[in-house]
Design a protein around this motif. Structure first.
Motif, PDB file in Angstrom:
ATOM      1  N   LEU A  38      -0.901  -3.004  -5.823  1.00  0.00           N
ATOM      2  CA  LEU A  38      -1.363  -1.710  -6.316  1.00  0.00           C
ATOM      3  C   LEU A  38      -2.125  -0.961  -5.238  1.00  0.00           C
ATOM      4  CD1 LEU A  38      -1.922   0.370  -8.539  1.00  0.00           C
ATOM      5  CD2 LEU A  38      -3.838  -1.044  -9.277  1.00  0.00           C
ATOM      6  N   LYS A  39      -3.002  -1.679  -4.513  1.00  0.00           N
ATOM      7  CA  LYS A  39      -3.766  -1.046  -3.439  1.00  0.00           C
ATOM      8  C   LYS A  39      -2.833  -0.519  -2.350  1.00  0.00           C
ATOM      9  CE  LYS A  39      -7.578  -2.797  -1.963  1.00  0.00           C
ATOM     10  NZ  LYS A  39      -8.582  -3.736  -1.373  1.00  0.00           N
ATOM     11  N   GLN A  40      -1.808  -1.295  -2.046  1.00  0.00           N
ATOM     12  CA  GLN A  40      -0.850  -0.882  -1.023  1.00  0.00           C
ATOM     13  C   GLN A  40      -0.087   0.363  -1.459  1.00  0.00           C
ATOM     14  OE1 GLN A  40       2.013  -3.880  -0.025  1.00  0.00           O
ATOM     15  NE2 GLN A  40       2.839  -2.757   1.705  1.00  0.00           N
ATOM     16  N   GLN A  41       0.333   0.380  -2.721  1.00  0.00           N
ATOM     17  CA  GLN A  41       1.079   1.528  -3.236  1.00  0.00           C
ATOM     18  C   GLN A  41       0.218   2.789  -3.239  1.00  0.00           C
ATOM     19  OE1 GLN A  41       2.438   0.332  -7.098  1.00  0.00           O
ATOM     20  NE2 GLN A  41       3.828  -1.241  -6.311  1.00  0.00           N
TER      21      GLN A  41
ATOM     22  N   ARG B 228      -7.097   0.444 -10.075  1.00  0.00           N
ATOM     23  CA  ARG B 228      -6.366   1.710  -9.961  1.00  0.00           C
ATOM     24  C   ARG B 228      -7.339   2.892 -10.097  1.00  0.00           C
ATOM     25  NH1 ARG B 228      -0.964   2.799 -10.982  1.00  0.00           N
ATOM     26  NH2 ARG B 228      -0.733   0.787 -12.042  1.00  0.00           N
ATOM     27  N   PHE B 229      -8.212   2.818 -11.098  1.00  0.00           N
ATOM     28  CA  PHE B 229      -9.196   3.888 -11.344  1.00  0.00           C
ATOM     29  C   PHE B 229     -10.152   4.017 -10.166  1.00  0.00           C
ATOM     30  CE2 PHE B 229     -13.199   5.575 -12.856  1.00  0.00           C
ATOM     31  CZ  PHE B 229     -12.836   6.566 -13.749  1.00  0.00           C
ATOM     32  N   ALA B 230     -10.646   2.858  -9.670  1.00  0.00           N
ATOM     33  CA  ALA B 230     -11.628   2.869  -8.588  1.00  0.00           C
ATOM     34  C   ALA B 230     -11.035   3.442  -7.310  1.00  0.00           C
ATOM     35  CB  ALA B 230     -12.144   1.448  -8.339  1.00  0.00           C
ATOM     36  N   LEU B 231      -9.815   3.085  -6.993  1.00  0.00           N
ATOM     37  CA  LEU B 231      -9.165   3.588  -5.783  1.00  0.00           C
ATOM     38  C   LEU B 231      -8.866   5.086  -5.899  1.00  0.00           C
ATOM     39  CD1 LEU B 231      -6.725   0.623  -5.056  1.00  0.00           C
ATOM     40  CD2 LEU B 231      -8.776   1.230  -3.757  1.00  0.00           C
TER      41      LEU B 231
END
Length: 232
Positions: free
Chosen positions: A149-152, A223-226
């Protein structure tokens, strides 16, 4: 023990097979398959994978040590607990049994109640180990999902012309530390070790983060934090 379990008993003495089978099946939560030698036992194994194997050592053609070695070399049966049940009671024999990979060693004559206790102890231990292994797999899947998710999100941010401004949410220093570690893909136990606190405290911080961000899972939280610049 509420769940039914299957035991394979391998012994060339009919009286032992009959008495042990009757005793272990009396409570109703154990089913005992019997075989008079290792060759017959292997035929049973091809049809049914037991939860525990009880095997004599002194058997014709293939002894217990050879039978155990064959089990440990087969991926289907290598993890099954094995109890050696034998007339041999010398210390050297017990040592050889443990070196061969048996989980328990009970010399004849034996107390059936002790055998039952050993069987149920091994069953509980195996159940615990399987649950731990399953939980570890689930945690690793969650961690991998967070990493992906972080990568995307990172790729998406590189292609966007504008990004939404960071949202302001008041987090305590400890909550921020927990959030950063969750975003790294760490699980509660790992976070607790990193922050030198208890797993229970970490669980409380994660719950607060869910509440403050309106999320319901670690993936949603990251997801929210990023997205809103709460972590890097």
């Amino acid at each position: 023990m509420s769940d039914s379990a299957t035991i394979l008993l391998v012994d060339d003495e009919p009286s032992i097979r009959e008495s042990v089978q009757a005793y272990l099946e009396y409570s109703g939560d154990l089913t005992v398959k019997v075989a008079s030698n290792a060759t017959d036992a292997w035929q049973v194994l091809e049809k049914t994978i037991p939860d525990v194997i009880i095997s004599d050592i002194m058997m014709p053609e293939v002894d217990g040590y050879e039978f155990l070695e064959k089990l440990r070399n087969d991926s289907r049966f290598e993890g099954i607990p094995v109890i050696f049940l034998t007339a041999r009671g010398m210390t050297s024999d017990r040592i050889k049994g443990y070196h061969s990979g048996c989980d328990a060693y009970l010399p004849k004559p034996f107390d059936p109640e002790e055998l039952e206790a050993i069987v149920k102890n091994l069953l509980e231990r195996r159940k615990t180990n399987e649950k731990t292994a399953t939980d570890s797999v689930k945690l690793e899947e969650i961690a991998q999902e967070i990493r992906e998710l972080k990568q995307q999100l990172g790729q998406q941010q590189n292609t966007l012309i504008t990004t939404p401004p960071p949202i302001k949410i008041d987090l305590t220093p400890r909550e921020q530390s927990v959030l950063d570690l969750v975003a790294e893909g760490l699980m509660n136990k790992e976070i607790a070790a990193r922050l030198e606190t208890s797993v229970r405290n970490v669980e409380k911080y994660v719950s607060r983060l869910f509440s403050k961000t309106g999320t319901n899972s670690r993936t949603e939280l990251v997801r929210f934090a990023l997205k809103h610049g709460l972590t890097e």
